[in-house]
Scaffold this motif. Structure first.
Motif, PDB file in Angstrom:
ATOM      1  N   ILE A  54      34.874  34.833  36.205  1.00 56.65           N
ATOM      2  CA  ILE A  54      34.543  35.165  34.817  1.00 56.65           C
ATOM      3  C   ILE A  54      35.479  34.395  33.904  1.00 56.65           C
ATOM      4  O   ILE A  54      36.701  34.386  34.115  1.00 56.65           O
ATOM      5  N   GLY A  55      34.914  33.734  32.915  1.00 57.55           N
ATOM      6  CA  GLY A  55      35.710  33.048  31.898  1.00 57.55           C
ATOM      7  C   GLY A  55      35.704  33.820  30.595  1.00 57.55           C
ATOM      8  O   GLY A  55      34.753  34.560  30.306  1.00 57.55           O
ATOM      9  N   LYS A  56      36.762  33.643  29.815  1.00 58.01           N
ATOM     10  CA  LYS A  56      36.890  34.347  28.546  1.00 58.01           C
ATOM     11  C   LYS A  56      37.288  33.371  27.438  1.00 58.01           C
ATOM     12  O   LYS A  56      38.122  32.484  27.639  1.00 58.01           O
ATOM     13  N   SER A  57      36.682  33.555  26.261  1.00 53.23           N
ATOM     14  CA  SER A  57      37.013  32.711  25.116  1.00 53.23           C
ATOM     15  C   SER A  57      37.456  33.514  23.902  1.00 53.23           C
ATOM     16  O   SER A  57      37.772  32.951  22.854  1.00 53.23           O
ATOM     17  N   ARG A  81      42.138  26.330  31.366  1.00 48.30           N
ATOM     18  CA  ARG A  81      40.879  25.993  30.701  1.00 48.30           C
ATOM     19  C   ARG A  81      39.825  25.754  31.788  1.00 48.30           C
ATOM     20  O   ARG A  81      40.006  24.921  32.662  1.00 48.30           O
ATOM     21  N   SER A  82      38.742  26.495  31.723  1.00 47.59           N
ATOM     22  CA  SER A  82      37.757  26.461  32.792  1.00 47.59           C
ATOM     23  C   SER A  82      37.233  25.057  33.065  1.00 47.59           C
ATOM     24  O   SER A  82      37.058  24.655  34.217  1.00 47.59           O
ATOM     25  N   SER A  83      37.014  24.290  32.024  1.00 47.39           N
ATOM     26  CA  SER A  83      36.423  22.958  32.185  1.00 47.39           C
ATOM     27  C   SER A  83      37.384  21.939  32.778  1.00 47.39           C
ATOM     28  O   SER A  83      36.955  20.886  33.255  1.00 47.39           O
ATOM     29  N   ALA A 192      42.107  46.811  29.791  1.00 39.59           N
ATOM     30  CA  ALA A 192      42.752  47.036  31.096  1.00 39.59           C
ATOM     31  C   ALA A 192      41.932  46.349  32.180  1.00 39.59           C
ATOM     32  O   ALA A 192      41.226  46.980  32.960  1.00 39.59           O
ATOM     33  N   GLY A 193      42.014  45.040  32.217  1.00 37.02           N
ATOM     34  CA  GLY A 193      41.315  44.262  33.225  1.00 37.02           C
ATOM     35  C   GLY A 193      40.768  42.969  32.657  1.00 37.02           C
ATOM     36  O   GLY A 193      40.974  42.619  31.490  1.00 37.02           O
ATOM     37  N   TRP A 194      40.091  42.242  33.548  1.00 36.97           N
ATOM     38  CA  TRP A 194      39.417  40.983  33.229  1.00 36.97           C
ATOM     39  C   TRP A 194      37.991  41.171  33.715  1.00 36.97           C
ATOM     40  O   TRP A 194      37.725  41.162  34.912  1.00 36.97           O
ATOM     41  N   PHE A 195      37.046  41.386  32.790  1.00 36.99           N
ATOM     42  CA  PHE A 195      35.715  41.851  33.186  1.00 36.99           C
ATOM     43  C   PHE A 195      34.680  41.513  32.130  1.00 36.99           C
ATOM     44  O   PHE A 195      35.018  41.158  30.992  1.00 36.99           O
TER      45      PHE A 195
END
Length: 197
Positions: A54-57, A81-83, A192-195
């Motif tokens: 999962i990526g976040k911006s 950075r995902s890219s 509380a997490g990465w989701f």
């Protein structure tokens, strides 16, 4: 036959986005690494690494990492950075993340090492809080918030990154994206997490 073919064509395309808590991504795991434990444990050989699926911006997020193999603590983790992620070099190498180093408590980015925190205890969980509204990250070690480690991150989509910084030995690292209880309380205002919901 025509209807069957038509039905198959209708479901082609990009896979749906991941929902729920992140795991490490088998498709973006280096050749010198392997995943176990529901894709939450990374066994590395030399510079192996992996990133979250999962990526976040935007938003404020928190996750934790533990160096399971206490015989060596070459674990590096943070965000990338995902890219630009390169699965076959170590986290914190040029263009490969902003990271915390278990061995020393230092931080790494673009191969620049900066003193940051005391060396954590063996097998200690270390937390990472990621503020993608203000483009900065910090870490919690030995239960103490060590403050902002990096600021001014480029506006982009980020994945959590985890890997090994040693050219001599491998290791075992475990990441918790929030599906189980954390060792530390995330800072106020952070998820509380990465989701994904």
């Amino acid at each position: 036959m025509f209807l069957t073919t038509r039905a198959l064509i209708s479901v082609k395309g990009a896979p749906p986005p991941v929902s729920g808590f992140a795991t490490l991504d088998p498709l973006r795991t280096g050749a010198a690494a392997g995943l176990t434990g529901g894709n939450l444990s990374l066994t590395t050989n030399l510079f192996g690494s992996s990133v979250s699926n999962i990526g976040k911006s935007s938003g404020k997020w928190y996750f934790e990492v533990k160096c399971v193999d206490a015989s060596q603590k070459a674990t590096l983790f943070g965000v990338v950075r995902s890219s630009l992620y390169d699965k076959d070099i170590y986290p914190g190498a040029p263009n490969n993340g902003w990271c915390y180093y278990f061995y020393s408590g230092d931080i790494y980015a673009n191969d620049v090492v900066t003193a940051y925190a005391p060396n954590p205890d063996y097998e200690e969980w270390v937390g990472c809080y990621v503020n993608l509204d203000d483009w900065e990250i910090g870490f919690i070690s030995n239960g103490v918030d060590r403050g902002i480690a990096f600021s001014g991150l480029p506006n982009d989509t980020y994945c959590a990154i985890l890997g090994n910084g040693s050219s001599i030995t491998g290791g075992i690292q475990t990441i918790n994206f929030g599906a189980t209880s954390f060792a530390f309380t995330p800072p106020a205002g952070f998820n509380a997490g990465w989701f994904n919901p």
